[in-house]
Design a protein around this motif. Structure first.
Motif, short mmCIF file in Angstrom:
data_model
loop_
_atom_site.label_atom_id
_atom_site.label_comp_id
_atom_site.label_asym_id
_atom_site.label_seq_id
_atom_site.Cartn_x
_atom_site.Cartn_y
_atom_site.Cartn_z
N GLU A 1 0.82 -1.20 0.00
CA GLU A 1 0.00 0.00 0.00
C GLU A 1 0.86 1.26 0.00
O GLU A 1 2.07 1.21 0.27
N LEU A 2 0.24 2.38 -0.27
CA LEU A 2 0.92 3.67 -0.17
C LEU A 2 1.17 4.02 1.30
O LEU A 2 0.41 3.63 2.18
N ASN A 3 2.23 4.78 1.54
CA ASN A 3 2.40 5.35 2.88
C ASN A 3 1.75 6.74 2.91
O ASN A 3 1.14 7.18 1.92
N THR A 4 1.90 7.44 4.01
CA THR A 4 1.27 8.76 4.14
C THR A 4 1.78 9.73 3.08
O THR A 4 1.00 10.48 2.47
N ALA A 5 3.08 9.70 2.84
CA ALA A 5 3.66 10.57 1.81
C ALA A 5 3.08 10.24 0.44
O ALA A 5 2.78 11.14 -0.36
N GLY A 6 2.92 8.95 0.15
CA GLY A 6 2.37 8.53 -1.14
C GLY A 6 0.94 8.98 -1.34
O GLY A 6 0.54 9.41 -2.44
N ARG A 7 0.14 8.91 -0.27
CA ARG A 7 -1.25 9.36 -0.37
C ARG A 7 -1.31 10.88 -0.59
O ARG A 7 -2.13 11.38 -1.36
N ASP A 8 -0.41 11.61 0.08
CA ASP A 8 -0.35 13.06 -0.13
C ASP A 8 0.07 13.39 -1.57
O ASP A 8 -0.48 14.31 -2.19
N GLN A 9 1.04 12.64 -2.09
CA GLN A 9 1.47 12.85 -3.47
C GLN A 9 0.31 12.65 -4.45
O GLN A 9 0.12 13.43 -5.39
N ALA A 10 -0.48 11.59 -4.22
CA ALA A 10 -1.62 11.31 -5.10
C ALA A 10 -2.65 12.44 -5.03
O ALA A 10 -3.24 12.83 -6.06
N THR A 11 -2.87 12.99 -3.84
CA THR A 11 -3.82 14.08 -3.68
C THR A 11 -3.36 15.33 -4.43
O THR A 11 -4.16 15.99 -5.12
N HIS A 12 -2.08 15.67 -4.31
CA HIS A 12 -1.55 16.85 -5.01
C HIS A 12 -1.59 16.67 -6.53
O HIS A 12 -1.90 17.62 -7.26
N LEU A 13 -1.27 15.47 -6.98
CA LEU A 13 -1.33 15.18 -8.41
C LEU A 13 -2.75 15.35 -8.94
O LEU A 13 -2.96 16.00 -9.98
N ALA A 14 -3.71 14.79 -8.23
CA ALA A 14 -5.11 14.88 -8.68
C ALA A 14 -5.59 16.31 -8.72
O ALA A 14 -6.30 16.72 -9.65
N ALA A 15 -5.22 17.10 -7.72
CA ALA A 15 -5.64 18.50 -7.68
C ALA A 15 -5.08 19.26 -8.87
O ALA A 15 -5.77 20.09 -9.49
#
Length: 212
Positions: A27-41
């Motif tokens: 799974e993604l870690n916290t940094a990975g989930r944040d990266q996905a959120t910024h990319l989507a935005a």
């Protein structure tokens, strides 16, 4: 021309620890989930439109695709053909210790010989053939469209080499960054790199060119 925006998944704990993931469903870690959120935005606020969103069937890619799908109102289509390479008995091992823990398999991986098998995994040639066939099929299915595909570092390596005309054992001067945008144009059998390693949506320190 079909334009495919390939996204490397966000960071995982094993990325950070330097462990080879392959087909292990990390799974993604916290940094990975944040990266996905910024990319989507970033993509949701951009001027480009996309007609489809594909993802590797491993959860680190799918979890990266979820906010993209929500922001762009696209259904995520699972595509096993853009899954990471299977590294067999090397999966889960610390890259700094694979030479001592699994010397024969580690030597096969390091050689970049397309015909050398890795015990329990794919040869580099098998992996290359799978990725190129899958991407070619996506381009045919979406002729003259722009689509997104969330995938893995090893897959990006194969795609960059195909589009740049660089052999499997040749040097690759470009990075494979987590949550990066990597744009490829495909016109019939001609592939070209349009843009590579775009992480303008991330803090530089949060992006990492680390193991698959």
């Amino acid at each position: 021309m079909t334009e495919i925006w390939f996204i490397r998944h966000g960071e995982t704990p094993w990325n950070r620890e330097g462990r080879l993931q392959g087909w292990q469903d990390i799974e993604l870690n916290t940094a990975g989930r944040d990266q996905a959120t910024h990319l989507a935005a970033r993509l949701a606020a951009g001027e480009h439109t996309f007609t489809a969103l594909y993802s590797s069937d491993l959860q680190r890619a799918h979890a990266t695709a979820i906010p993209l799908g929500a922001g762009l109102d696209l259904r995520i289509r699972a595509e096993p053909g853009i899954r990471e390479r299977s590294f067999g008995i090397l999966e889960g091992l610390d890259l700094h210790r694979i030479d001592e823990l699994a010397p024969e398999a580690a030597a096969a991986r390091k050689s970049r010989d397309p015909h050398l098998p890795i015990e329990g995994g794919e040869s580099l040639g098998q992996f290359q053939a799978r990725v190129i066939a899958t991407v070619s099929d996506l381009a045919q299915r979406h002729a003259d469209e722009r689509i997104l595909a969330v995938t893995h570092g090893g897959v990006l390596d194969i795609i960059w080499r195909r589009a740049s005309g660089v052999a499997l054992d040749g040097p690759r001067p470009v990075p494979l960054l987590n949550a990066s945008i990597n744009r490829i144009g495909i016109d019939d059998r001609q592939w070209q790199v349009l843009e590579w390693g775009d992480i303008a949506h991330l803090d530089t320190e949060s992006a990492s060119d680390i193991v698959p």
